[in-house]
Design an enzyme around this catalytic site. Sequence first.
Site, PDB file in Angstrom:
ATOM      1  CG  HIS A 212      -2.001  -0.986   1.217  1.00  0.00           C
ATOM      2  ND1 HIS A 212      -1.758  -2.320   1.465  1.00  0.00           N
ATOM      3  CD2 HIS A 212      -3.330  -0.882   0.988  1.00  0.00           C
ATOM      4  CE1 HIS A 212      -2.910  -2.994   1.387  1.00  0.00           C
ATOM      5  NE2 HIS A 212      -3.867  -2.146   1.098  1.00  0.00           N
ATOM      6  CE  LYS A 216      -3.744  -0.478   4.863  1.00  0.00           C
ATOM      7  NZ  LYS A 216      -4.680   0.032   5.894  1.00  0.00           N
TER       8      LYS A 216
END
Length: 354
Positions: A212, A216
């Site tokens: 990601h 994140k």
Amino acid sequence: MLTLSGSSSLLPRLNNRRSALSFALNKRNLVMRALTRDIIDISLDVAADSRKHSFPILVNGCTGKMGQAVVEAAVSAGLELVPVSFSSVDKPARTLEIGDIEIRVHGPSEREEVLSSVTEKYPDVVVVDYTVPNAVNANAELYCKFKVPFVMGTTGGDRQLLYKTVQDSNVYSVISPQMGKQVVAFLAAMEIMAEQFPGAFAGYKLEVMESHQATKLDTSGTAKAVIACFQKLGAIFDMNEIKMIRDPEEQINMVGVPKEHLAGHAYHVYNLTSPDDTVFFEFQHNVCGRSIYAEGSIDAAIFLHKKVQSKAEKKIYDMIDVLREGNMRFLGRNTLSSFLGILYFHMPSLSTDS
């Protein structure tokens, strides 16, 4: 944080099958082009139908990229955008421009007065929330206080308290940490398989990689949900073994994330290997950008508005309910191509003729 290294057993497999993946992608693109011709006419009809159900929508969290994506999707769907949003920080009201749209952003101290005015002017408004985890419960209490139906796309917060707040107030809502409809469908299929065929992968070793955007910091909740299904199916795995990729260079060179999507993507790979190493399964679902979540959020809002108008007895829904309704809009070309699910079944001990 765990990252992939040259010694990881998952990396050689990813590299060895890069050509196979390239072939699959090329085949997928040919299929996509063929499907697009058939989808266009249907999409126009469905888009026109969605405009018949136009209603006001307030997107809370417009200062974030996800909120902005929802605003664009709402306008594209023909919904009436309420030019108001809220900030978690008490600052003087300011104007945010998203394309040609100006949205007034108000601080916490103004939100009750502003939302009260909004409900008077737009009595059938639906709120879509993409704010921050620590604002989830306070925002839900606000929506429930003014009896405003809402879609909670924000993850985190006290989820038990969230559901209790909604139940006690009897307000309509869609609550789901995953708004990507195709991803939700994949998760639902995994749960059904785990329920109906427990132990089917008993003894199989599971390896998981998820990539990601660098912002994140936590592990993918989707990955955890899929792993839980594999564990019910008998696969051997510890959640601490998830390989998280957050370094942009690794994402480009080892995972294959397009450079333009480094700031917003969700790549997942699940490898299953039999105890004797003769059978290998690979499940992969990749998302580039945020359109898949934005479109899902709008479908959830349309779904919820219909439930309110029909005075449905049930009040709290999730994305599975939205999927089961069966009247989701078709996605645009960019959104269709943003989601990729590939399933490999490899048996090295057998010939290609078997």
